[in-house]
Design a protein around this motif. Sequence first.
Motif, PDB file in Angstrom:
ATOM      1  N   UNK A   3       0.839  -1.194   0.000  1.00 19.46           N
ATOM      2  CA  UNK A   3       0.000   0.000   0.000  1.00 19.46           C
ATOM      3  C   UNK A   3       0.876   1.248   0.000  1.00 19.46           C
ATOM      4  N   UNK A   4       0.610   2.142  -0.932  1.00 17.24           N
ATOM      5  CA  UNK A   4       1.323   3.424  -0.999  1.00 17.24           C
ATOM      6  C   UNK A   4       0.404   4.483  -0.397  1.00 17.24           C
ATOM      7  N   UNK A   5       0.788   4.998   0.756  1.00 17.17           N
ATOM      8  CA  UNK A   5      -0.083   5.919   1.487  1.00 17.17           C
ATOM      9  C   UNK A   5       0.357   7.369   1.380  1.00 17.17           C
ATOM     10  N   UNK A   6       1.538   7.624   0.853  1.00 13.99           N
ATOM     11  CA  UNK A   6       2.026   9.001   0.770  1.00 13.99           C
ATOM     12  C   UNK A   6       1.117   9.837  -0.115  1.00 13.99           C
ATOM     13  N   UNK A   7       0.652  10.962   0.401  1.00 17.61           N
ATOM     14  CA  UNK A   7      -0.179  11.875  -0.371  1.00 17.61           C
ATOM     15  C   UNK A   7       0.482  13.240  -0.534  1.00 17.61           C
ATOM     16  N   UNK A   8       1.677  13.364  -0.016  1.00 25.07           N
ATOM     17  CA  UNK A   8       2.473  14.576  -0.201  1.00 25.07           C
ATOM     18  C   UNK A   8       3.939  14.198  -0.069  1.00 25.07           C
ATOM     19  N   UNK A   9       4.814  15.051  -0.595  1.00 27.38           N
ATOM     20  CA  UNK A   9       6.241  14.782  -0.481  1.00 27.38           C
ATOM     21  C   UNK A   9       6.685  13.583  -1.284  1.00 27.38           C
ATOM     22  N   UNK A  46       8.428   7.116  -4.738  1.00 28.75           N
ATOM     23  CA  UNK A  46       7.124   7.776  -4.799  1.00 28.75           C
ATOM     24  C   UNK A  46       7.321   9.289  -4.712  1.00 28.75           C
ATOM     25  N   UNK A  47       6.737  10.011  -5.656  1.00 28.30           N
ATOM     26  CA  UNK A  47       6.777  11.476  -5.615  1.00 28.30           C
ATOM     27  C   UNK A  47       5.372  12.019  -5.860  1.00 28.30           C
ATOM     28  N   UNK A  48       4.967  12.956  -5.010  1.00 29.84           N
ATOM     29  CA  UNK A  48       3.649  13.571  -5.124  1.00 29.84           C
ATOM     30  C   UNK A  48       3.781  14.967  -5.710  1.00 29.84           C
ATOM     31  N   UNK A  49       2.722  15.412  -6.350  1.00 29.24           N
ATOM     32  CA  UNK A  49       2.715  16.750  -6.935  1.00 29.24           C
ATOM     33  C   UNK A  49       3.001  17.787  -5.857  1.00 29.24           C
ATOM     34  N   UNK A  50       3.823  18.776  -6.216  1.00 33.91           N
ATOM     35  CA  UNK A  50       4.164  19.815  -5.266  1.00 33.91           C
ATOM     36  C   UNK A  50       5.301  19.455  -4.335  1.00 33.91           C
ATOM     37  N   UNK A  66      18.256  14.163   7.293  1.00 35.99           N
ATOM     38  CA  UNK A  66      16.926  14.594   6.876  1.00 35.99           C
ATOM     39  C   UNK A  66      15.972  13.405   6.929  1.00 35.99           C
ATOM     40  N   UNK A  67      15.263  13.215   8.021  1.00 34.89           N
ATOM     41  CA  UNK A  67      14.324  12.088   8.099  1.00 34.89           C
ATOM     42  C   UNK A  67      13.241  12.206   7.025  1.00 34.89           C
ATOM     43  N   UNK A  68      12.963  11.093   6.368  1.00 37.21           N
ATOM     44  CA  UNK A  68      11.870  11.045   5.402  1.00 37.21           C
ATOM     45  C   UNK A  68      11.288   9.639   5.399  1.00 37.21           C
ATOM     46  N   UNK A  69      10.038   9.489   4.964  1.00 36.90           N
ATOM     47  CA  UNK A  69       9.351   8.198   5.079  1.00 36.90           C
ATOM     48  C   UNK A  69       9.929   7.125   4.169  1.00 36.90           C
ATOM     49  N   UNK A  70       9.893   5.895   4.679  1.00 31.21           N
ATOM     50  CA  UNK A  70      10.374   4.743   3.928  1.00 31.21           C
ATOM     51  C   UNK A  70       9.297   3.662   3.877  1.00 31.21           C
ATOM     52  N   UNK A  71       9.241   2.963   2.754  1.00 28.79           N
ATOM     53  CA  UNK A  71       8.418   1.766   2.647  1.00 28.79           C
ATOM     54  C   UNK A  71       9.183   0.630   3.317  1.00 28.79           C
ATOM     55  N   UNK A  72       8.566  -0.013   4.302  1.00 28.64           N
ATOM     56  CA  UNK A  72       9.306  -1.027   5.062  1.00 28.64           C
ATOM     57  C   UNK A  72       8.928  -2.454   4.710  1.00 28.64           C
ATOM     58  N   UNK A  73       8.084  -2.624   3.672  1.00 25.41           N
ATOM     59  CA  UNK A  73       7.730  -4.001   3.274  1.00 25.41           C
ATOM     60  C   UNK A  73       8.202  -4.328   1.861  1.00 25.41           C
ATOM     61  N   UNK A  74       9.245  -3.613   1.426  1.00 27.14           N
ATOM     62  CA  UNK A  74       9.909  -3.888   0.151  1.00 27.14           C
ATOM     63  C   UNK A  74      11.317  -4.381   0.466  1.00 27.14           C
TER      64      UNK A  74
END
Length: 257
Positions: free
Chosen positions: A98-104, A133-137, A175-183
Amino acid sequence: MKTIVYQSFRTERVPAWITACMATVKAWAQAQGFDYRFYDDAFLARAPDWFRAKAQHAICPVTDLARLVVAKELLAEGWQRSIWVDADMLVFDPDALQITAESGFALCHELWLFTDPTGTRRVIHRVNNSVAVFCAGSLHLDFFIDACARIGRQREVVGKLDVGTNFFSQLRQILPFPLLDNVGLLSPAFMAEIVAAQPVAVAEYMRALPAPLASVNLCGSLQGQTLQGVVAEEGLFEAVVERLLGSGGEVLNGLRR
């Protein structure tokens, strides 16, 4: 959220296991309601000629930059989110991816197990961009493209990991940023254990992960090489794909229990 998944690979002499991997990604995208786009080798031209020359025509760093440039193109076309997936990524539990990122943006957690010269077992947590994953903006996409170019200009030769895993792993230290942890990521040695049904190191790897896996990168750039005494020949990749799909990933995730 209007989303597109995109991949790239050559269109001649495509290994059967790569075709199988991309089919799982396309099916996952369709099940999620995402659009899907495939790019042939023309994709590599998204990286400048001078950058490709410094990479000495190695595929990995060139695609590291090209996927960022194309992400920007796709977002400019009107998609709200772009998801790059490596061609050697196998999705065996699509409902769990599941890709949950909606920003950044979001990249992938990477874990390596190894024995150091003292004989001590070590665990290293890193970052890779096998799914990006890259979101608009996003405030970071232009920065990443510029950073890759700057790194390239400073080097005589752009190494395999210079603008991918090394860059993002070092960046995340500050620079902390979100990671997918099930790949996940399987080395040839791990794949050989799976095929032989003797998953000793693989079991250690699975228990060290933060979550069960939904997909794995099969390190296709290593095909044809010998690492840790294992020949990464095409039959090995085919056998691993068969085992993972046939078990729905249980040959890996079952080792966590």
